[in-house]
Design a protein around this motif. Structure first.
Motif, short mmCIF file in Angstrom:
data_model
loop_
_atom_site.label_atom_id
_atom_site.label_comp_id
_atom_site.label_asym_id
_atom_site.label_seq_id
_atom_site.Cartn_x
_atom_site.Cartn_y
_atom_site.Cartn_z
N LEU A 181 -5.96 3.62 7.85
CA LEU A 181 -5.88 4.12 9.70
C LEU A 181 -6.26 5.01 10.26
CD1 LEU A 181 -2.51 2.76 10.03
CD2 LEU A 181 -5.11 0.72 10.13
N GLY A 182 -6.83 5.74 8.97
CA GLY A 182 -7.29 7.47 9.74
C GLY A 182 -6.66 7.98 10.43
N ILE A 183 -5.61 8.38 9.69
CA ILE A 183 -4.06 8.77 10.04
C ILE A 183 -3.25 9.52 9.15
CG2 ILE A 183 -3.30 7.13 12.41
CD1 ILE A 183 -1.10 6.40 10.42
N ALA A 184 -2.82 10.69 9.61
CA ALA A 184 -2.11 11.89 8.66
C ALA A 184 -1.09 10.93 7.75
CB ALA A 184 -1.47 12.60 9.41
N GLU A 185 -0.73 11.18 6.61
CA GLU A 185 0.41 10.73 6.68
C GLU A 185 1.42 11.58 6.34
OE1 GLU A 185 -2.52 11.67 2.13
OE2 GLU A 185 0.33 11.47 1.88
N SER A 186 1.81 12.32 7.25
CA SER A 186 3.07 12.53 7.62
C SER A 186 2.99 11.53 8.88
CB SER A 186 3.45 13.92 8.10
OG SER A 186 1.91 14.03 9.65
N THR A 187 2.13 10.93 9.77
CA THR A 187 2.39 10.02 11.04
C THR A 187 2.27 8.53 9.83
OG1 THR A 187 0.44 11.12 11.97
CG2 THR A 187 1.31 8.78 12.22
N VAL A 188 2.42 7.98 8.95
CA VAL A 188 2.68 6.80 8.13
C VAL A 188 4.16 7.66 7.56
CG1 VAL A 188 2.11 5.58 6.16
CG2 VAL A 188 0.55 6.57 7.64
N LEU A 199 1.41 -1.47 -0.13
CA LEU A 199 0.42 -0.10 0.17
C LEU A 199 0.90 1.23 -0.14
CD1 LEU A 199 -3.13 -0.89 2.75
CD2 LEU A 199 -2.75 -1.14 0.56
N SER A 200 0.82 2.40 -0.27
CA SER A 200 0.86 3.52 -0.38
C SER A 200 1.07 4.61 1.20
CB SER A 200 0.54 4.62 -1.63
OG SER A 200 -1.08 4.77 -1.30
N VAL A 201 1.15 4.85 1.38
CA VAL A 201 1.45 6.54 2.36
C VAL A 201 -0.08 6.46 2.51
CG1 VAL A 201 2.13 8.11 3.16
CG2 VAL A 201 4.25 6.66 2.52
N LYS A 202 -0.43 7.15 1.36
CA LYS A 202 -1.39 7.83 1.19
C LYS A 202 -2.33 6.69 1.06
CE LYS A 202 -4.45 10.51 -0.98
NZ LYS A 202 -5.10 11.61 -2.75
N GLU A 203 -3.08 5.06 0.63
CA GLU A 203 -3.23 4.59 1.23
C GLU A 203 -3.28 3.63 2.36
OE1 GLU A 203 -2.17 2.16 -2.12
OE2 GLU A 203 -3.79 2.17 -3.23
N ILE A 204 -2.17 3.70 2.96
CA ILE A 204 -2.56 3.31 4.86
C ILE A 204 -2.75 4.14 5.49
CG2 ILE A 204 -0.65 3.37 6.50
CD1 ILE A 204 1.01 1.86 4.79
N ASN A 235 6.59 9.26 8.48
CA ASN A 235 7.75 8.52 10.31
C ASN A 235 8.16 7.46 11.30
OD1 ASN A 235 8.88 10.33 12.59
ND2 ASN A 235 6.91 10.08 13.78
N GLN A 236 6.28 6.76 10.68
CA GLN A 236 6.70 5.74 11.34
C GLN A 236 6.82 4.34 10.71
OE1 GLN A 236 5.62 4.55 14.64
NE2 GLN A 236 4.93 6.76 14.80
N MET A 237 7.26 4.47 8.91
CA MET A 237 7.68 3.86 8.00
C MET A 237 8.97 4.45 8.54
SD MET A 237 6.08 1.38 6.27
CE MET A 237 8.26 1.55 5.44
N ASN A 238 9.90 5.34 8.27
CA ASN A 238 11.28 6.17 9.31
C ASN A 238 11.92 5.06 10.22
OD1 ASN A 238 11.39 6.87 6.22
ND2 ASN A 238 10.74 9.05 7.15
N LYS A 239 10.87 5.40 11.41
CA LYS A 239 11.61 4.88 12.46
C LYS A 239 11.55 3.45 12.38
CE LYS A 239 9.24 8.17 15.61
NZ LYS A 239 8.78 8.86 16.20
N ALA A 240 10.58 2.20 11.90
CA ALA A 240 10.62 1.04 12.06
C ALA A 240 12.06 0.96 10.47
CB ALA A 240 9.53 0.80 10.82
N ILE A 241 12.14 1.42 10.10
CA ILE A 241 13.45 1.34 8.76
C ILE A 241 14.49 1.88 9.50
CG2 ILE A 241 14.69 1.87 6.81
CD1 ILE A 241 11.77 2.26 5.09
N LYS A 242 14.66 2.82 10.18
CA LYS A 242 15.90 3.11 11.01
C LYS A 242 16.18 2.19 12.39
CE LYS A 242 18.14 6.31 13.84
NZ LYS A 242 17.65 8.40 14.57
#
Length: 180
Positions: free
Chosen positions: A154-161, A145-150, A163-170
């Motif tokens: 999930l009903g959250i901001a794209e910036s939150t997605v 799924l794209s950031v927008k789709e996620i 941010n969370q992806m970056n933290k997970a990858i890091k």
């Protein structure tokens, strides 16, 4: 096809209507095949791309925007798929040029063990992510799924997605870079 008719078919497709899917396939399959063939110069690859694009359409049907051009949507998916294939093939050729057959035979068992260990560690590290971060990471990696789709799902901001992806990858990079 008139845009109104296309929009109706896409709306029905979003609800899981097989007949609409079949109709859209018949309307756009040949055009998509011709587009793919131009880039691949292979009948088999062009047919495979058409199948893969429509498989992705079916899997992502609920998130398709019926107000946008379905034709443009298909061409974008096909173009991305073709470019990914080209990149993978270039990478394979580069990799093949860097290794010899004897290297493969000598290290095959060792590499399988290392890969299995690394895959298990990666699974464990993903499982240890905070629940929401893990969910976002898996929706991106496994479901594609794209950031927008996620964000929408999930009903959250794209910036939150993001941010969370970056933290997970890091976190995963940090944990996996220690593997030797």
């Amino acid at each position: 096809m008139p845009i109104i008719g296309e929009q109706k078919l896409v709306k029905k497709l979003r609800k899981g209507c097989h007949q609409s899917f079949t109709t859209l396939f018949h309307l756009y399959g040949q055009k998509l095949y011709n587009f793919s063939y131009k880039y691949t110069d292979s009948h088999a690859e062009a047919e495979e791309i058409v199948q893969e694009v429509f498989l992705k359409v079916w899997k992502k049907r609920e998130s398709i925007n019926s107000k946008l051009s379905f034709n443009a949507f298909l061409i974008t998916i096909a173009k991305n798929h073709i470019f990914n294939r080209i990149k993978k093939e270039a990478s394979r050729k580069k990799y093949r040029g860097q290794i010899t057959t004897s290297d493969l035979v000598t290290n095959e068992t060792e590499n399988k063990v290392i890969f299995a260990d690394l895959a298990e560690i990666a699974r464990t590290k993903v499982d240890n992510l905070p629940p929401k971060r893990k969910q976002i990471f898996l929706l991106r990696r496994d479901s594609g799924l794209s950031v927008k789709e996620i964000a929408s799902k999930l009903g959250i901001a794209e910036s939150t997605v993001e941010n969370q992806m970056n933290k997970a990858i890091k976190t995963l990079k940090s944990n996996l870079s220690n593997f030797s």
